[in-house]
Structures are given as structure tokens and as C-alpha cells.
Design a protein around this motif. Structure first.
Motif, PDB file in Angstrom:
ATOM      1  N   PRO A 157       0.797  -1.229   0.000  1.00  0.00           N
ATOM      2  CA  PRO A 157       0.000   0.000   0.000  1.00  0.00           C
ATOM      3  C   PRO A 157       0.827   1.277   0.000  1.00  0.00           C
ATOM      4  N   GLU A 158       1.913   1.312   0.789  1.00  0.00           N
ATOM      5  CA  GLU A 158       2.701   2.536   0.856  1.00  0.00           C
ATOM      6  C   GLU A 158       3.442   2.810  -0.455  1.00  0.00           C
ATOM      7  N   ILE A 159       3.875   1.765  -1.124  1.00  0.00           N
ATOM      8  CA  ILE A 159       4.541   1.925  -2.416  1.00  0.00           C
ATOM      9  C   ILE A 159       3.525   2.350  -3.482  1.00  0.00           C
ATOM     10  N   ARG A 160       2.361   1.748  -3.436  1.00  0.00           N
ATOM     11  CA  ARG A 160       1.321   2.101  -4.401  1.00  0.00           C
ATOM     12  C   ARG A 160       0.879   3.556  -4.226  1.00  0.00           C
ATOM     13  N   ALA A 161       0.776   3.971  -2.982  1.00  0.00           N
ATOM     14  CA  ALA A 161       0.364   5.361  -2.722  1.00  0.00           C
ATOM     15  C   ALA A 161       1.417   6.345  -3.212  1.00  0.00           C
ATOM     16  N   ALA A 162       2.684   6.026  -2.988  1.00  0.00           N
ATOM     17  CA  ALA A 162       3.761   6.909  -3.433  1.00  0.00           C
ATOM     18  C   ALA A 162       3.811   6.992  -4.952  1.00  0.00           C
ATOM     19  N   PHE A 163       3.595   5.873  -5.615  1.00  0.00           N
ATOM     20  CA  PHE A 163       3.598   5.873  -7.081  1.00  0.00           C
ATOM     21  C   PHE A 163       2.420   6.679  -7.617  1.00  0.00           C
ATOM     22  N   LYS A 164       1.260   6.479  -7.017  1.00  0.00           N
ATOM     23  CA  LYS A 164       0.058   7.203  -7.465  1.00  0.00           C
ATOM     24  C   LYS A 164       0.252   8.707  -7.300  1.00  0.00           C
ATOM     25  N   ALA A 165       0.884   9.094  -6.209  1.00  0.00           N
ATOM     26  CA  ALA A 165       1.112  10.526  -5.969  1.00  0.00           C
ATOM     27  C   ALA A 165       2.067  11.114  -6.995  1.00  0.00           C
ATOM     28  N   GLN A 166       3.048  10.320  -7.449  1.00  0.00           N
ATOM     29  CA  GLN A 166       4.049  10.828  -8.379  1.00  0.00           C
ATOM     30  C   GLN A 166       3.576  10.792  -9.830  1.00  0.00           C
ATOM     31  N   TYR A 167       2.845   9.735 -10.218  1.00  0.00           N
ATOM     32  CA  TYR A 167       2.505   9.540 -11.634  1.00  0.00           C
ATOM     33  C   TYR A 167       1.009   9.663 -11.937  1.00  0.00           C
ATOM     34  N   ASN A 168       0.204   9.816 -10.891  1.00  0.00           N
ATOM     35  CA  ASN A 168      -1.239   9.972 -11.057  1.00  0.00           C
ATOM     36  C   ASN A 168      -1.873   8.788 -11.784  1.00  0.00           C
ATOM     37  N   ARG A 169      -1.340   7.609 -11.559  1.00  0.00           N
ATOM     38  CA  ARG A 169      -1.961   6.373 -12.038  1.00  0.00           C
ATOM     39  C   ARG A 169      -1.557   5.248 -11.089  1.00  0.00           C
ATOM     40  N   ASP A 170      -2.275   4.160 -11.171  1.00  0.00           N
ATOM     41  CA  ASP A 170      -1.993   3.033 -10.287  1.00  0.00           C
ATOM     42  C   ASP A 170      -0.735   2.290 -10.739  1.00  0.00           C
ATOM     43  N   LEU A 171       0.006   1.794  -9.774  1.00  0.00           N
ATOM     44  CA  LEU A 171       1.178   0.971 -10.061  1.00  0.00           C
ATOM     45  C   LEU A 171       0.710  -0.417 -10.464  1.00  0.00           C
ATOM     46  N   ARG A 181       9.895   2.373 -17.991  1.00  0.00           N
ATOM     47  CA  ARG A 181      10.892   3.338 -17.515  1.00  0.00           C
ATOM     48  C   ARG A 181      10.383   4.104 -16.303  1.00  0.00           C
ATOM     49  N   ASP A 182       9.127   4.530 -16.333  1.00  0.00           N
ATOM     50  CA  ASP A 182       8.570   5.239 -15.186  1.00  0.00           C
ATOM     51  C   ASP A 182       8.688   4.404 -13.910  1.00  0.00           C
ATOM     52  N   ILE A 183       8.303   3.147 -14.018  1.00  0.00           N
ATOM     53  CA  ILE A 183       8.319   2.271 -12.847  1.00  0.00           C
ATOM     54  C   ILE A 183       9.753   2.027 -12.385  1.00  0.00           C
ATOM     55  N   ALA A 184      10.652   1.793 -13.343  1.00  0.00           N
ATOM     56  CA  ALA A 184      12.054   1.557 -12.983  1.00  0.00           C
ATOM     57  C   ALA A 184      12.655   2.780 -12.299  1.00  0.00           C
ATOM     58  N   GLN A 185      12.372   3.968 -12.822  1.00  0.00           N
ATOM     59  CA  GLN A 185      12.892   5.187 -12.207  1.00  0.00           C
ATOM     60  C   GLN A 185      12.267   5.434 -10.834  1.00  0.00           C
ATOM     61  N   PHE A 186      11.016   5.045 -10.674  1.00  0.00           N
ATOM     62  CA  PHE A 186      10.352   5.189  -9.385  1.00  0.00           C
ATOM     63  C   PHE A 186      11.055   4.346  -8.306  1.00  0.00           C
ATOM     64  N   PHE A 187      11.441   3.134  -8.658  1.00  0.00           N
ATOM     65  CA  PHE A 187      12.079   2.252  -7.680  1.00  0.00           C
ATOM     66  C   PHE A 187      13.571   2.544  -7.499  1.00  0.00           C
ATOM     67  N   GLN A 188      14.164   3.261  -8.430  1.00  0.00           N
ATOM     68  CA  GLN A 188      15.606   3.496  -8.397  1.00  0.00           C
ATOM     69  C   GLN A 188      16.025   4.219  -7.112  1.00  0.00           C
TER      70      GLN A 188
END
Length: 439
Positions: A157-171, A181-188
């Protein structure tokens, strides 16, 4: 990779098989790469020995040395291998220079129909010239480039929330190359369970074929073509097109912004290691490794998910996989053909899939329940529906060397621009085809 190419080995070359022999050989040798599917084939082949009385010997070579070792063996007319599971790109040279036995008469005599195998695999692994009904191999190991991801991380949940806040879509599973690339950069560089992790393990290896296989995983979904007109070798404007430049720039950006430290010479094993050790959220790799991942103690089960290479402008996946051929220099052709006849049977193909090999038989891969038989089977079918392969020309090794150099120089060594790299690649390939009499 050494400057290695297919060449004819002599005028006395046997171009067709002897279907009978005065005495059955007690042992035949099958040559392939050293990887998980090879271990599955050893287990499968015990049934052949039990039924035929012919023992199987195996010569498995690590992928990084496989082409050098086995193309040297074929070029020298060596007798080490009776059967060869050679890479898809070898079929042109194997046929043109007589290294492989043409199998049409044998298939007809034994009732083996290429209609029983997936069309993409027949075209890629068996035929030369491409699209012709001239067969030099039986499809043995279907494969394509795919992706594995940390399903457990994606679901937090915390990772999904952070991704949603950054990219405005669900992980979730990426639907495009840019979403990878978006997902890879998010986890980097993100911290998970007290450990710094990274985005994705991608192919960057220079010595054999690694970075070419990885880069084409981006090029094909962007719409890359080798020729403007198929069969005309008119590469300028295709190989270095605007979409090709964009895709190559994308791949370099992935490498620079979303890969683990020191990932500058990575291929299959390095990617597996990075993923299994918990360094990365995703890895690109061949579907051939996915059965092992699904069973792995650390990342198997519900920990990992799988997906086919996603599109950008079009669907496109890098083809892997191999066909099995009878080597023309073998003194045991009849026994080698007996193995191929056995391997082509549907019940054998079913067991091949169960053991971890990728059957190309429509009775297996085309069965209604195949897509649900494993967590990755449906994605495999999706990938195989949109596969593209590197040049299968007799001069493929020289063509590959040129691409390895040009894209590695740009992506990893940071030399020049993507357009300059692809322009130089066109020049390299024109020279190869001119020397081969194609231009």
C-alpha cells in the motif's frame, strides 16, 4: 566475440541424411547452451534412451561462449555434435554452407508435419530461405524476451500510494515501454525493508549478443525495421529512422537512470542474479528462465509476476529460441534422426513443457488450457505472437558484431548520439552485405 562467420567446410559435404545405418550407434551427442532448459532436456532424454537403447551425451556451453565454440565446430567440419540446438540466427548459415542436414525428405517419410508447430517458430527456427518450405531444423525451444517484476513490492500500500502521488496512475504491469521506464525510475534508489533497491536489470553485455538483444527489445515496439523493402537490404532510412533513434535514446536513458550500479556488462545470468538477490524491481530476460524463477525459494510463488514485452507504437518482442538440427558431419545421422522423430511426438512435447522446456507444438502451446497452465504461459503466447528476430543471414555473426559495438559505444560508453550510432551501423551492414554479394 571473435570475428566469426559461417563458411563452407569442403566439397565433400553431405547435404542429405542417410536414413539407415548398418549398426545402431550406442551413443549420440547433443550440443546446446548451458542453461535451465538444457537440464530439463537431459531429464526428458532419459525416455529416449529407454525406448531406443541409444545413450545420450550432452555438450553444453555457457551462452557467452556458445556461438564462438559451436560455430567454430561447424565451420571446421567437426564431429563432436550429432545434434545441434543452434540459435535461430544460425539457420541461414547452417543451410547455405551445408552444416545442417535438410530434413524435408525425412519429415515426409516419417509423417512429421510443420503444420503441427507454431508458425512463428517454424519460420524462425526451421526455414531457409525465410518463408520457404525448406526445413533444416525441428522447432525445439520456443522463447522470447519478457519481463519479471516484484509482484509483492508492487502490491504494498505505501509503495502504491507513493507511485500514485508521483505519476497519477496506479502501479501495475506496464502497458508501454515508457511505463517500464517510469516504474524503474520510481524504484531506483528506493529503500525497501531497510535495503536500497534499483529499478530494472537490462541487457548491456558487449562480448556476445547481450546488448543487441536488449536494445531490440525497445527498437521493435517502437517500429524498427531492418529494411525499407523486405529482401532488398535497403537499410538507410529504416535502421536509422526517427523511431529507431528515439528507441535507442530511450534504452540509454533506462540504462543511465534506472539500473543497478555496475550493470555495464550484464546479460542473462547477471540479470537473474540482480533480481534473485533483491536488488531490482524488474528484470528483462528470456522466458526460458521463468519456470526456474517461479520455483525459486526466494522469489518464486506469489513474489514474482511476469509480463510480455509491452508495445510503444506497435507490439514487438525480441525472438529467442532454437531449432534442433542434424549436423551434416555426424557419422550417426540415422540415430540423430531417430531422436528428432521421437522428440516431435506430442506426448514427448507435453512432457517437455512439464519439465520446463518451451514446446512449439500446437498440441501443447495451442491447447485451450495452455495459457493458464503456468503464471507465465499466457504472456509467452502473447510475446510469440509479435516476435521479431535479428538478421538470419549467413553473415549474421559479422552483422551482430557491428551492432554490438555501435549500440554499446552509445548506450554504455556514452560515445556520440543515437543517430550517429545507427548511421554508422548502416555503413557497417552495407559493407558486410557488399562483401557477401548482396549489394
Amino acid at each position: 566475440m571473435n570475428t566469426l562467420k559461417f563458411r563452407a567446410a569442403g566439397a565433400a559435404l553431405l547435404l542429405s541424411a542417410t536414413l539407415t545405418s548398418p549398426a545402431k550407434a550406442q551413443e549420440i551427442t547433443l550440443c546446446w547452451a548451458a542453461w535451465d532448459p538444457a537440464n530439463a532436456l537431459v531429464e526428458l532424454s532419459k525416455d529416449f534412451t529407454a525406448q531406443s537403447g541409444i545413450d545420450m551425451k550432452f555438450e553444453f556451453v555457457p551462452w557467452t561462449n556458445f556461438a564462438d565454440r559451436m560455430l567454430n565446430e561447424l565451420n571446421s567440419g567437426g564431429k563432436l555434435c550429432d545434434l545441434m540446438i543452434g540459435d535461430s540466427q544460425w539457420i541461414g548459415g547452417g543451410a547455405t554452407y551445408g552444416h545442417y542436414v535438410k530434413l524435408n525428405d525425412f519429415f515426409d517419410a516419417e509423417g512429421i508435419s510443420m503444420a503441427d508447430f507454431l508458425p512463428a517458430t517454424v519460420n524462425a527456427y526451421s526455414t531457409w530461405p525465410k518463408g520457404s518450405p525448406n526445413y533444416y531444423a525441428l522447432p525445439a525451444m520456443g522463447d522470447a524476451l519478457g519481463w519479471v517484476y516484484r509482484k509483492d513490492w508492487f502490491s504494498r500500500p505505501e509503495i502504491r500510494a507513493a507511485f500514485k502521488a508521483q505519476y497519477n496512475r496506479d502501479l501495475g504491469v506496464p502497458k508501454t515501454q515508457k511505463e517500464i521506464r517510469d516504474i524503474a525510475q520510481f524504484f531506483q534508489g528506493r529503500e525497501i525493508d531497510g535495503k536500497k533497491v534499483y529499478g530494472a536489470a537490462i541487457y548491456t553485455e558487449r562480448g556476445s549478443e547481450g546488448i543487441t538483444m536488449g536494445v531490440t527489445g525497445a527498437l521493435y515496439p517502437w517500429g524498427f525495421k531492418y529494411e525499407n523493402t523486405p529482401g532488398q537490404y535497403d537499410m538507410d532510412g529504416a535502421v536509422n529512422s526517427a523511431v529507431a533513434v528515439e528507441a535507442l535514446e530511450f534504452y540509454k536513458d533506462m540504462y543511465k537512470t534506472a539500473t543497478p550500479p555496475g550493470h555495464a556488462d550484464a546479460y542473462m545470468v547477471a540479470n537473474l542474479d540482480a533480481y534473485k538477490s533483491g536488488q531490482v524491481a524488474m528484470q528483462m530476460n528470456w522466458f526460458a528462465f521463468f519456470p526456474g524463477i517461479a520455483k525459486d525459494e526466494s522469489v518464486g510463488g506469489e513474489v514474482s509476476g511476469f509480463f510480455a514485452n509491452p508495445p510503444q507504437n506497435i507490439e514487438g518482442s525480441t525472438l529467442g529460441g532454437q531449432g534442433i538440427s542434424v549436423v551434416a558431419y555426424s557419422d550417426k545421422k540415422a540415430e540423430a534422426l531417430e531422436y528428432i522423430k521421437w522428440f516431435a511426438q506430442l506426448d514427448v512435447q507435453k512432457k517437455w513443457w512439464e519439465l520446463g522446456g518451451y514446446s512449439c507444438h500446437t498440441g501443447v502451446a495451442g491447447a485451450p488450457d495452455f495459457a493458464d497452465s503456468t503464471p507465465f504461459a499466457g504472456e509467452f503466447l502473447k510475446a510469440m505472437g509479435a516476435v521479431k528476430d535479428f538478421w538470419q543471414e549467413p553473415t549474421y555473426a559479422e552483422l551482430l558484431q557491428a551492432m554490438q559495438k555501435r549500440v554499446h559505444d552509445y548506450v554504455v560508453a556514452d560515445r556520440g548520439t543515437a543517430k550517429e550510432a545507427l548511421d554508422k551501423l548502416v555503413e557497417d551492414w552495407v559493407e558486410v552485405f557488399e562483401d557477401d554479394g548482396k549489394l
